[in-house]
Write an enzyme that holds these catalytic residues in place. Structure first.
Site, mmCIF file in Angstrom:
data_model
loop_
_atom_site.group_PDB
_atom_site.id
_atom_site.type_symbol
_atom_site.label_atom_id
_atom_site.label_comp_id
_atom_site.label_asym_id
_atom_site.label_seq_id
_atom_site.Cartn_x
_atom_site.Cartn_y
_atom_site.Cartn_z
ATOM 1 N N SER A 83 1.064 -1.347 0.166
ATOM 2 C CA SER A 83 -0.261 0.008 -0.319
ATOM 3 C C SER A 83 0.839 1.455 -0.356
ATOM 4 C CB SER A 83 -0.650 -0.171 0.820
ATOM 5 O OG SER A 83 -1.334 -0.866 1.436
ATOM 6 N N HIS A 135 -1.370 -2.719 -7.210
ATOM 7 C CA HIS A 135 -1.788 -2.636 -6.418
ATOM 8 C C HIS A 135 -3.074 -2.806 -6.034
ATOM 9 C CE1 HIS A 135 -2.981 0.364 -2.814
ATOM 10 N NE2 HIS A 135 -3.416 -0.687 -2.459
ATOM 11 N N GLU A 169 -3.425 -0.365 -9.652
ATOM 12 C CA GLU A 169 -3.136 1.020 -9.875
ATOM 13 C C GLU A 169 -1.250 -0.194 -10.512
ATOM 14 O OE1 GLU A 169 -3.310 4.248 -6.957
ATOM 15 O OE2 GLU A 169 -2.115 2.993 -6.230
ATOM 16 N N ASN A 225 -3.569 6.171 -2.169
ATOM 17 C CA ASN A 225 -3.079 6.517 -0.377
ATOM 18 C C ASN A 225 -2.081 7.079 -0.552
ATOM 19 O OD1 ASN A 225 -4.655 3.949 -0.247
ATOM 20 N ND2 ASN A 225 -2.645 2.777 0.029
#
Ligand SMILES: C[C@H](O)CC(=O)SCCNC(=O)CCNC(=O)[C@H](O)C(C)(C)COP(=O)(O)OP(=O)(O)OC[C@H]1O[C@@H](n2cnc3c(N)ncnc32)[C@H](O)[C@@H]1OP(=O)(O)O
Ligand SMILES: NC(=O)c1ccc[n+]([C@@H]2O[C@H](COP(=O)([O-])OP(=O)(O)OC[C@H]3O[C@@H](n4cnc5c(N)ncnc54)[C@H](O)[C@@H]3O)[C@@H](O)[C@H]2O)c1
Length: 309
Positions: free
Chosen positions: A144, A165, A177, A215
């Site tokens: 993350s 991701h 991602e 994130n």
């Protein structure tokens, strides 16, 4: 003409090879994310080995996957429940499990790592696997928040190492991602983009920066919500309702933190605080730390900011 045909054939065969390349997938970590990744890979015809540290955890992962598949087919096969059950069984057959990653990577095209958000633990895993995985195997982390390059240095395959991701819950969230670290080859990056599309996901390209896109924007917002509450400026419930009804978010920040996992959220913020201690967005939250120290990790343990039992 022969030259043209040769080049077309080469182009076709290299793309066929690339697509064929990712057929066998090893997913390491059978928690929230690894289970979801294994599920969507198996549901799209990949053969998957799911690895975790104990048979008990793997049993729980398999049960979770079955439950999630049943939710999926309830909608997808609403008029044909038998076809739905057949689909569930077919997908489950595509997944095997193991507690020994090193022994199962022999035949794998892609390793997707989804273990705890801890750099040393991830490095140690990849360093071990690098010695036993075939040359062509691509390694990818679902981290993350950690730089992909920092994980990749534990291996001698920087060109075949990238980031992939996913978002929680993996069966529902369309975004992936795909991260090209400085050492990631274009071929590896393309293979990860193709793989994401083969799973029915929508990939976006990201540079190897902390938190990538989502994130880097989402986590500071979540932690700011906790700080707002810590200052006594709003109850958890009111903040959650406010962000759902006032900003159109499907979950409020406390609900989402519980859903993501408070341990994972803390690992992310702590890691960024170490990297940039002067950035107030990343400073630790006493309330988050307290809940984690009490083992209240969110929905997965039955209690976090809210109770689920
Ligand atoms: C930190 C990391 O690095 C990055 C991240 O992952 S950040 C987190 C990103 N994720 C989010 O922001 C999630 C925000 N929440 C949402 O989008 C939605 O609340 C949600 C999709 C999770 C659930 O949808 P919602 O309508 O609110 O609730 P719910 O009624 O439980 O679910 C609706 C349907 O979605 C489907 N669904 C939800 N979760 C599912 C799952 N795990 N598996 C399969 N289907 C699921 C089911 O069809 C369900 O219907 P059912 O209850 O009849 O089975
Ligand atoms: N939770 C989220 O919303 C989310 C979203 C995207 C990415 N991520 C990232 O995905 C990764 C996993 O997160 P999660 O939420 O699935 O965590 P989790 O705690 O639900 O699951 C992690 C699993 O990894 C297993 N594990 C730990 N070390 C292992 C090892 N050496 N070998 C095999 N298995 C091992 C654990 O037993 C556990 O089952 C983390 O890097 C996290 O940052 C999490």
């Amino acid at each position: 003409m022969a030259f043209f045909t040769h080049h077309i054939t080469r182009a076709l065969s290299s793309s066929t090879v690339r697509n064929a390349a990712i057929k066998h997938v090893t997913v390491i970590g059978g928690g929230l994310m690894g289970s979801g990744i294994a599920q969507v890979a198996a549901a799209t015809g990949h053969s998957v080995v799911l690895v975790d540290t104990s048979e008990d955890i793997l049993k729980k992962s398999t049960k979770g996957i079955e439950g999630s598949l049943k939710r999926v087919v309830k909608k997808k096969f609403a008029d044909k429940p038998e076809a739905g059950e057949e689909f569930v069984q077919k997908v489950l057959k595509n997944i095997s499990t193991s507690t020994d990653a090193a022994s199962v990577v022999q035949g794998t095209d892609l390793v997707v790592e989804a273990i705890a958000e801890n750099l040393k633990v991830k490095q140690s895993l990849f360093s071990t696997l690098d010695k036993v995985a075939p040359e062509h195997t691509i390694f990818a982390s679902n981290t993350s928040s950690l730089p992909i390059a920092d994980i990749a240095v534990s291996t001698a395959r920087l060109d075949r190492f990238g980031g992939i991701h996913f978002f929680n819950p993996v069966p529902m969230m369309k975004l992936v991602e795909v991260i090209q670290a400085p050492g990631t080859s274009q071929e590896t990056f393309n293979a990860l983009l193709d793989f994401s599309k083969a799973l029915g996901k929508h990939p976006v390209s990201c540079k190897d920066t902390p938190g990538f896109i989502v994130n880097r924007l989402l986590v500071p917002y979540l932690i700011e919500a906790v700080r707002l509450h810590e200052r006594g400026h709003g109850s958890k419930e009111d903040i959650d309702v406010a962000m759902k009804l006032g900003a159109g978010y499907p979950m409020g920040p406390f609900e989402l933190l519980d859903y993501v996992g408070l341990d994972t959220s803390k690992f992310i913020v702590d890691g960024w605080y170490q990297m940039e201690p002067e950035n107030p967005l990343f400073s630790p939250s006493p309330l988050l730390n307290k809940l984690v120290s009490e083992g209240k990790l969110g929905k997965k343990t039955g209690e976090g900011f809210y109770k689920y039992k």
